[in-house]
Motif scaffolding. Structure first.
Motif, PDB file in Angstrom:
ATOM      1  N   LEU A 120       0.629  -1.081   0.310  1.00 40.57           N
ATOM      2  CA  LEU A 120       0.082  -0.090  -0.296  1.00 40.57           C
ATOM      3  C   LEU A 120       0.889   1.410   0.031  1.00 40.57           C
ATOM      4  N   TRP A 121       1.962   1.126   0.860  1.00 45.34           N
ATOM      5  CA  TRP A 121       2.851   2.313   0.790  1.00 45.34           C
ATOM      6  C   TRP A 121       3.559   2.640  -0.644  1.00 45.34           C
ATOM      7  N   THR A 123       2.764   1.608  -3.611  1.00 46.06           N
ATOM      8  CA  THR A 123       1.822   2.049  -4.563  1.00 46.06           C
ATOM      9  C   THR A 123       1.355   3.215  -4.678  1.00 46.06           C
ATOM     10  N   THR A 124       1.032   3.661  -3.163  1.00 47.83           N
ATOM     11  CA  THR A 124       0.464   5.293  -3.096  1.00 47.83           C
ATOM     12  C   THR A 124       1.729   6.305  -3.460  1.00 47.83           C
ATOM     13  N   THR A 125       2.876   5.847  -2.902  1.00 49.52           N
ATOM     14  CA  THR A 125       4.143   6.595  -3.190  1.00 49.52           C
ATOM     15  C   THR A 125       4.510   6.751  -4.590  1.00 49.52           C
ATOM     16  N   ILE A 127       2.078   6.742  -7.205  1.00 52.55           N
ATOM     17  CA  ILE A 127       1.336   7.366  -7.588  1.00 52.55           C
ATOM     18  C   ILE A 127       1.548   9.031  -7.660  1.00 52.55           C
ATOM     19  N   ALA A 161      -3.280   6.993 -10.342  1.00 53.16           N
ATOM     20  CA  ALA A 161      -4.090   6.467  -9.346  1.00 53.16           C
ATOM     21  C   ALA A 161      -4.984   5.221  -9.986  1.00 53.16           C
ATOM     22  N   TYR A 165      -3.319   1.478  -8.752  1.00 55.33           N
ATOM     23  CA  TYR A 165      -4.176   0.782  -8.024  1.00 55.33           C
ATOM     24  C   TYR A 165      -4.859  -0.516  -8.730  1.00 55.33           C
TER      25      TYR A 165
END
Length: 269
Positions: A120-121, A123-125, A127, A161, A165
């Motif tokens: 999660l960290w 993928t979000t970073t 993006i 995103a 995701y």
């Protein structure tokens, strides 16, 4: 006088008191007593937690076992995912290093304790970095061409995103069902963990893609895509347990390299 009492019959001496035999002196059998008590307890057992009595049929589960009867409800319970986020920083860092160096046995490290915090960290970073650095790379390229008109493209964030995701969630799920269909027994959580860590290599690559030299950009994205594809292939081969699924493994590797090409073409063109 003594001779008179001696000659009297025994029945006159005992009177109306009944005789007690040896069998009557034995206590009642404990099994019969326990059976009666058990039957009463089965009919009206104490309620769990000491909140009063109530009828519960024999064999009915206690209140704490209700959730075990409907395990499918756990998928909609946030608390059921808490163990996958309970990892130490040292563990995450070690897995990040293993994702860059595929020969380090990454799948064996996550076999006993897969986590969702790292994916999660990552993928979000990725993006945010693709959206910000992609715009900055466009600015550098236009500045090199002496173009004064430049606007920040917010659509980069929406695309990043949606693609990242979607890729990190849907692609592992698809390959999970495909591997099951062809006889393998993988774990969906481990697939999500593995695919999430496979995206880490694109974070430093996105920084290097700021170099305003097109040839170097293609070399950087080719190296990053190749490393990520090789990471996926090695770990999928390790989790197939000797099954001949090279077609699926090759397809996953090609799809991973296609993602790298998409990052280059769309965000750093």
């Amino acid at each position: 006088m003594e001779d008179g009492y001696a000659n009297l019959p025994t029945s006159h001496l005992l009177g109306s008191v009944p005789a007690v035999t040896q069998d009557d002196r034995k206590p009642a059998a404990p099994a019969a007593q326990d059976a009666g008590a058990t039957s009463r307890l089965q009919e009206f057992p104490p309620a769990p937690g000491g909140n009063g009595g109530g009828y519960r049929p024999p064999g009915a589960p206690a209140d704490g076992d209700v959730e075990n009867q409907a395990n499918w409800k756990g998928y909609f319970n946030v608390a059921s995912y808490a163990p996958y986020f309970n990892v130490d920083t040292d563990v995450v860092v070690d897995r990040l290093i293993s994702s860059v160096y595929p020969m380090d046995g990454f799948y064996r490290k996550i076999d006993a304790n897969p986590d969702m915090y790292g994916p999660l960290w990552i993928t979000t970073t990725l993006i945010f970095m693709l959206a910000a650095l992609g715009n900055f790379a466009t600015y550098l390229m236009q500045k090199k061409k002496h173009l004064d008109i430049w606007n920040f493209d917010v659509g980069y964030f929406n695309w990043a995103a949606s693609v990242m995701y979607g890729y990190a969630i849907i692609v592992p799920a698809i390959f999970f069902f495909l591997f099951q269909y062809f006889g393998s027994r993988p774990s969906l959580v481990r697939f999500w963990c593995m695919w999430g860590y496979s995206l880490f290599v694109f974070i430093p690559a996105s920084v290097l893609l700021l170099i305003p030299v097109e040839f170097l950009r293609w070399v950087i994205i080719a190296l990053a895509g190749g490393a990520s594809s090789w990471f996926i292939a090695l770990n999928l081969k390790e989790c197939t347990e000797g099954a001949d699924l090279m077609v699926l493994i090759a397809s996953a590797s090609v799809l991973q390299f296609a993602l790298a090409l998409f990052i280059k073409v769309f965000f750093f063109a």
